[in-house]
Design a protein around this motif. Structure first.
Motif, PDB file in Angstrom:
ATOM      1  N   VAL A   1       0.849  -1.201   0.000  1.00 55.84           N
ATOM      2  CA  VAL A   1       0.000   0.000   0.000  1.00 55.84           C
ATOM      3  C   VAL A   1       0.882   1.248   0.000  1.00 55.84           C
ATOM      4  O   VAL A   1       0.654   2.200  -0.762  1.00 55.84           O
ATOM      5  N   TRP A   2       1.902   1.250   0.854  1.00 56.33           N
ATOM      6  CA  TRP A   2       2.796   2.405   0.930  1.00 56.33           C
ATOM      7  C   TRP A   2       3.588   2.575  -0.359  1.00 56.33           C
ATOM      8  O   TRP A   2       3.704   3.690  -0.894  1.00 56.33           O
ATOM      9  N   ALA A   3       4.121   1.478  -0.897  1.00 51.74           N
ATOM     10  CA  ALA A   3       4.881   1.552  -2.146  1.00 51.74           C
ATOM     11  C   ALA A   3       3.989   2.037  -3.282  1.00 51.74           C
ATOM     12  O   ALA A   3       4.409   2.836  -4.129  1.00 51.74           O
ATOM     13  N   GLY A   4       2.731   1.566  -3.321  1.00 55.43           N
ATOM     14  CA  GLY A   4       1.797   2.026  -4.332  1.00 55.43           C
ATOM     15  C   GLY A   4       1.467   3.489  -4.173  1.00 55.43           C
ATOM     16  O   GLY A   4       1.338   4.223  -5.169  1.00 55.43           O
ATOM     17  N   PHE A   5       1.334   3.956  -2.944  1.00 52.70           N
ATOM     18  CA  PHE A   5       1.049   5.376  -2.697  1.00 52.70           C
ATOM     19  C   PHE A   5       2.157   6.264  -3.248  1.00 52.70           C
ATOM     20  O   PHE A   5       1.890   7.269  -3.927  1.00 52.70           O
ATOM     21  N   VAL A   6       3.408   5.894  -2.964  1.00 60.42           N
ATOM     22  CA  VAL A   6       4.539   6.668  -3.485  1.00 60.42           C
ATOM     23  C   VAL A   6       4.547   6.634  -5.012  1.00 60.42           C
ATOM     24  O   VAL A   6       4.776   7.644  -5.677  1.00 60.42           O
ATOM     25  N   LYS A   7       4.262   5.469  -5.576  1.00 56.02           N
ATOM     26  CA  LYS A   7       4.192   5.327  -7.032  1.00 56.02           C
ATOM     27  C   LYS A   7       3.119   6.246  -7.617  1.00 56.02           C
ATOM     28  O   LYS A   7       3.344   6.930  -8.620  1.00 56.02           O
ATOM     29  N   GLY A   8       1.944   6.279  -7.005  1.00 55.50           N
ATOM     30  CA  GLY A   8       0.883   7.130  -7.490  1.00 55.50           C
ATOM     31  C   GLY A   8       1.212   8.600  -7.348  1.00 55.50           C
ATOM     32  O   GLY A   8       0.818   9.427  -8.183  1.00 55.50           O
ATOM     33  N   LEU A   9       1.966   8.949  -6.319  1.00 50.23           N
ATOM     34  CA  LEU A   9       2.300  10.345  -6.055  1.00 50.23           C
ATOM     35  C   LEU A   9       3.345  10.891  -7.011  1.00 50.23           C
ATOM     36  O   LEU A   9       3.185  11.987  -7.558  1.00 50.23           O
ATOM     37  N   VAL A  10       4.431  10.130  -7.242  1.00 42.23           N
ATOM     38  CA  VAL A  10       5.544  10.661  -8.041  1.00 42.23           C
ATOM     39  C   VAL A  10       5.828   9.864  -9.307  1.00 42.23           C
ATOM     40  O   VAL A  10       6.683  10.248 -10.107  1.00 42.23           O
ATOM     41  N   GLY A  11       5.147   8.710  -9.506  1.00 44.22           N
ATOM     42  CA  GLY A  11       5.325   7.956 -10.737  1.00 44.22           C
ATOM     43  C   GLY A  11       6.354   6.849 -10.669  1.00 44.22           C
ATOM     44  O   GLY A  11       6.556   6.133 -11.645  1.00 44.22           O
ATOM     45  N   PHE A  12       7.031   6.691  -9.550  1.00 48.78           N
ATOM     46  CA  PHE A  12       8.016   5.616  -9.396  1.00 48.78           C
ATOM     47  C   PHE A  12       8.151   5.279  -7.918  1.00 48.78           C
ATOM     48  O   PHE A  12       7.543   5.935  -7.072  1.00 48.78           O
ATOM     49  N   GLY A  13       8.938   4.237  -7.623  1.00 41.44           N
ATOM     50  CA  GLY A  13       9.226   3.905  -6.234  1.00 41.44           C
ATOM     51  C   GLY A  13       8.629   2.598  -5.758  1.00 41.44           C
ATOM     52  O   GLY A  13       9.050   2.059  -4.733  1.00 41.44           O
ATOM     53  N   LEU A  14       7.648   2.033  -6.506  1.00 35.88           N
ATOM     54  CA  LEU A  14       7.027   0.794  -6.043  1.00 35.88           C
ATOM     55  C   LEU A  14       8.039  -0.353  -5.941  1.00 35.88           C
ATOM     56  O   LEU A  14       8.125  -1.007  -4.895  1.00 35.88           O
TER      57      LEU A  14
ATOM     58  N   TYR B   1      14.137   0.313 -11.134  1.00 36.20           N
ATOM     59  CA  TYR B   1      14.371   0.770 -12.508  1.00 36.20           C
ATOM     60  C   TYR B   1      14.668   2.268 -12.583  1.00 36.20           C
ATOM     61  O   TYR B   1      14.622   2.867 -13.649  1.00 36.20           O
ATOM     62  N   THR B   2      14.990   2.882 -11.458  1.00 36.30           N
ATOM     63  CA  THR B   2      15.005   4.339 -11.363  1.00 36.30           C
ATOM     64  C   THR B   2      16.287   4.981 -11.886  1.00 36.30           C
ATOM     65  O   THR B   2      16.246   6.009 -12.570  1.00 36.30           O
ATOM     66  N   VAL B   3      17.449   4.413 -11.549  1.00 42.69           N
ATOM     67  CA  VAL B   3      18.750   5.046 -11.831  1.00 42.69           C
ATOM     68  C   VAL B   3      19.460   4.321 -12.958  1.00 42.69           C
ATOM     69  O   VAL B   3      19.568   3.087 -12.929  1.00 42.69           O
ATOM     70  N   PRO B   4      19.972   5.099 -13.936  1.00 42.60           N
ATOM     71  CA  PRO B   4      19.816   6.539 -14.147  1.00 42.60           C
ATOM     72  C   PRO B   4      18.665   6.887 -15.084  1.00 42.60           C
ATOM     73  O   PRO B   4      18.616   7.994 -15.613  1.00 42.60           O
TER      74      PRO B   4
ATOM     75  N   ARG C   1       8.124  18.602  -9.645  1.00 48.21           N
ATOM     76  CA  ARG C   1       9.529  18.320  -9.976  1.00 48.21           C
ATOM     77  C   ARG C   1      10.388  18.256  -8.715  1.00 48.21           C
ATOM     78  O   ARG C   1      11.284  17.422  -8.593  1.00 48.21           O
ATOM     79  N   ARG C   2      10.135  19.150  -7.767  1.00 47.68           N
ATOM     80  CA  ARG C   2      10.892  19.109  -6.518  1.00 47.68           C
ATOM     81  C   ARG C   2      10.527  17.870  -5.701  1.00 47.68           C
ATOM     82  O   ARG C   2      11.382  17.289  -5.024  1.00 47.68           O
ATOM     83  N   LEU C   3       9.280  17.452  -5.789  1.00 48.57           N
ATOM     84  CA  LEU C   3       8.856  16.247  -5.102  1.00 48.57           C
ATOM     85  C   LEU C   3       9.556  15.017  -5.679  1.00 48.57           C
ATOM     86  O   LEU C   3       9.947  14.109  -4.938  1.00 48.57           O
ATOM     87  N   ILE C   4       9.721  15.001  -7.001  1.00 46.25           N
ATOM     88  CA  ILE C   4      10.458  13.909  -7.647  1.00 46.25           C
ATOM     89  C   ILE C   4      11.869  13.817  -7.080  1.00 46.25           C
ATOM     90  O   ILE C   4      12.352  12.748  -6.687  1.00 46.25           O
ATOM     91  N   LEU C   5      12.562  14.967  -7.036  1.00 47.32           N
ATOM     92  CA  LEU C   5      13.940  14.988  -6.558  1.00 47.32           C
ATOM     93  C   LEU C   5      14.023  14.604  -5.079  1.00 47.32           C
ATOM     94  O   LEU C   5      14.919  13.855  -4.672  1.00 47.32           O
ATOM     95  N   ALA C   6      13.083  15.117  -4.282  1.00 40.98           N
ATOM     96  CA  ALA C   6      13.079  14.776  -2.859  1.00 40.98           C
ATOM     97  C   ALA C   6      12.836  13.278  -2.672  1.00 40.98           C
ATOM     98  O   ALA C   6      13.450  12.648  -1.795  1.00 40.98           O
ATOM     99  N   SER C   7      11.992  12.697  -3.510  1.00 36.43           N
ATOM    100  CA  SER C   7      11.717  11.257  -3.418  1.00 36.43           C
ATOM    101  C   SER C   7      12.955  10.445  -3.769  1.00 36.43           C
ATOM    102  O   SER C   7      13.258   9.438  -3.114  1.00 36.43           O
ATOM    103  N   ILE C   8      13.679  10.875  -4.811  1.00 34.88           N
ATOM    104  CA  ILE C   8      14.926  10.188  -5.178  1.00 34.88           C
ATOM    105  C   ILE C   8      15.933  10.260  -4.034  1.00 34.88           C
ATOM    106  O   ILE C   8      16.594   9.271  -3.686  1.00 34.88           O
ATOM    107  N   LEU C   9      16.046  11.450  -3.422  1.00 39.34           N
ATOM    108  CA  LEU C   9      16.970  11.615  -2.307  1.00 39.34           C
ATOM    109  C   LEU C   9      16.592  10.706  -1.141  1.00 39.34           C
ATOM    110  O   LEU C   9      17.448  10.008  -0.571  1.00 39.34           O
ATOM    111  N   LEU C  10      15.315  10.677  -0.789  1.00 39.60           N
ATOM    112  CA  LEU C  10      14.876   9.856   0.337  1.00 39.60           C
ATOM    113  C   LEU C  10      15.066   8.373   0.054  1.00 39.60           C
ATOM    114  O   LEU C  10      15.472   7.610   0.945  1.00 39.60           O
ATOM    115  N   LEU C  11      14.779   7.953  -1.180  1.00 33.97           N
ATOM    116  CA  LEU C  11      15.012   6.549  -1.536  1.00 33.97           C
ATOM    117  C   LEU C  11      16.492   6.206  -1.436  1.00 33.97           C
ATOM    118  O   LEU C  11      16.865   5.123  -0.985  1.00 33.97           O
TER     119      LEU C  11
END
Length: 256
Positions: A20-33, A154-157, A232-242
């Motif tokens: 559920v949490w991984a899906g939420f992040v995916k829905g929010l920023v488009g990646f992370g699941l 599948y995120t980087v790079p 866009r800032r949320l995307i970058l913050a998500s990458i940093l947190l991951l």
């Protein structure tokens, strides 16, 4: 708990919460699941089983993301060299995974994420000239494929490359969906080829689709209220947190 053949209620509860949490992040920023699902479930079932668990949720969610948005044909025309390279090298990454210590790939991926996100958050802008888009895309696609096979993420790079193309938000989301969908298909084939996909894990993966979709829908509702700049800032913050999450996870796995 090291396997799914004797599933406990506690493990089911944990898996549902994780997806559920991984899906939420995916829905929010488009990646992370895959990154979140794999990273957290590795603690409970081990990396190989966790990689199988993410397959069905990642596949079905990414079919949805890749096919919606209205930019499918132009994105395929523009991105096919990058996408083909990413798919071609994924099995090489899975092979390397079988040869290196647990945690090494997570640590590398986390360091790369942090190294990318920090300068971007302080104002550095990366753009790729049109004449270099294909060669740079092929090179980064090859690297993305190897890291995808190594880590299940599948995120980087790949996401960084897509960001540097200056795509609009909906284009960017759909482009990530294409990358993730093709990578998920290739990862499933690669895991099967290396004998890492058991029937129990595959069925459990299918069952985790529903909590993943519930999380995605919740994340999408919030995303629609966010401006382009904030997104866009949320995307970058998500990458940093991951990245900050993967570095200690990788170190923990190396030590255990």
């Amino acid at each position: 708990m090291t396997g799914l053949t004797a599933v406990s209620p506690e493990l089911v509860f944990v898996a549902v919460l994780v997806f559920v949490w991984a899906g939420f992040v995916k829905g929010l920023v488009g990646f992370g699941l895959p990154t979140i699902g794999l990273g957290l479930m590795t603690v409970f079932v081990g990396v190989e089983k966790a990689m199988v668990l993410i397959l069905w949720p990642a596949f079905l969610v990414n079919v949805w993301q890749a096919m919606s948005g209205g930019y499918l044909k132009p994105l395929l025309r523009r991105l096919w060299p990058f996408l083909a390279a990413a798919v071609a090298m994924l099995s090489a990454g899975t092979f390397i995974l079988t040869q290196i210590p647990d945690g090494a790939a997570d640590l590398l991926l986390g360091v790369l994420m942090v190294a990318y996100a920090v300068p971007m958050l302080v104002g550095v802008v990366l753009t790729i000239p049109a004449r270099l888009e294909v060669p740079v895309g092929v090179a980064l696609g090859l690297i993305n494929g190897i890291l995808s096979g190594l880590t299940g993420s599948y995120t980087v790079p790949g996401v960084m490359y897509l960001q540097s193309l200056g795509l609009k938000r909906d284009e960017f989301i759909q482009a990530m969906g294409l990358l993730f969908l093709l990578s998920t298909i290739a990862l499933g084939a690669s895991l099967g080829g290396f004998g890492m996909m058991g029937a129990h894990e595959a069925l459990a993966s299918l069952a985790l689709v529903l909590p993943s979709l519930a999380g995605v829908l919740a994340g999408q509702k919030i995303r629609r209220r966010i401006s382009e700049t904030a997104f866009r800032r949320l995307i970058l913050a998500s990458i940093l947190l991951l990245g900050l999450y993967l570095i200690p996870l990788g170190l923990w796995r190396l030590m255990h």
